[in-house]
Motif scaffolding. Structure first.
Motif, mmCIF file in Angstrom:
data_model
loop_
_atom_site.group_PDB
_atom_site.id
_atom_site.type_symbol
_atom_site.label_atom_id
_atom_site.label_comp_id
_atom_site.label_asym_id
_atom_site.label_seq_id
_atom_site.Cartn_x
_atom_site.Cartn_y
_atom_site.Cartn_z
ATOM 1 N N CYS A 8 -35.344 7.980 -36.263
ATOM 2 C CA CYS A 8 -35.172 6.287 -35.951
ATOM 3 C C CYS A 8 -37.076 6.588 -36.298
ATOM 4 C CB CYS A 8 -35.105 6.321 -34.606
ATOM 5 S SG CYS A 8 -34.928 4.897 -33.992
ATOM 6 N N GLU A 10 -38.376 3.236 -34.799
ATOM 7 C CA GLU A 10 -38.721 3.415 -33.369
ATOM 8 C C GLU A 10 -39.019 3.691 -32.160
ATOM 9 O OE1 GLU A 10 -39.666 -0.345 -33.117
ATOM 10 O OE2 GLU A 10 -38.807 -0.950 -35.007
ATOM 11 N N CYS A 11 -38.070 5.018 -32.349
ATOM 12 C CA CYS A 11 -38.831 5.898 -30.845
ATOM 13 C C CYS A 11 -39.309 7.350 -31.713
ATOM 14 C CB CYS A 11 -37.802 5.969 -30.239
ATOM 15 S SG CYS A 11 -36.195 6.921 -30.769
ATOM 16 N N ASN A 13 -36.643 9.481 -33.092
ATOM 17 C CA ASN A 13 -35.248 10.220 -31.973
ATOM 18 C C ASN A 13 -34.971 10.791 -33.435
ATOM 19 O OD1 ASN A 13 -32.953 11.800 -30.527
ATOM 20 N ND2 ASN A 13 -32.176 10.109 -30.903
ATOM 21 N N CYS A 27 -30.275 4.296 -34.288
ATOM 22 C CA CYS A 27 -30.688 5.168 -32.567
ATOM 23 C C CYS A 27 -29.676 5.194 -31.727
ATOM 24 C CB CYS A 27 -31.659 4.933 -33.053
ATOM 25 S SG CYS A 27 -32.619 5.440 -31.354
ATOM 26 N N LYS A 29 -30.557 6.811 -29.945
ATOM 27 C CA LYS A 29 -31.429 6.797 -28.598
ATOM 28 C C LYS A 29 -32.075 5.251 -27.776
ATOM 29 C CE LYS A 29 -35.259 9.402 -26.622
ATOM 30 N NZ LYS A 29 -36.291 10.645 -26.952
ATOM 31 N N CYS A 30 -31.825 4.403 -28.760
ATOM 32 C CA CYS A 30 -32.527 3.357 -28.201
ATOM 33 C C CYS A 30 -32.442 2.550 -28.745
ATOM 34 C CB CYS A 30 -34.062 3.774 -28.514
ATOM 35 S SG CYS A 30 -34.456 3.394 -30.275
#
Ligand SMILES: [Zn+2]
Length: 60
Positions: A8, A10-11, A13, A27, A29-30
């Motif tokens: 990811c 963005e984060c 992950n 993702c 996670k986010c």
């Protein structure tokens, strides 16, 4: 169908998904869809392989 590694953007992950062709991956996670595909190796214990070695049948 294939098991593909993603990261990811963005984060950060890292995760893997079983995907069908152009199925959208997000993702876990986010929930961002800003993910990039990661090409092999590290999840399979052959970290030096970049995917093009002659013994690569077991790498990915
Ligand atoms: Zn994320």
């Amino acid at each position: 169908m294939a098991l593909i590694d993603f990261k990811c953007k963005e984060c950060g992950n890292e995760f893997f998904e079983i995907v069908n062709s152009d199925e959208k991956v997000v993702c876990p996670k986010c929930k961002s869809d800003n993910v990039e595909r990661v090409y092999k190796g590290k999840f399979y214990g052959k970290g030096n392989c970049s995917g093009g070695c002659s013994t690569c049948s077991g790498c990915h």
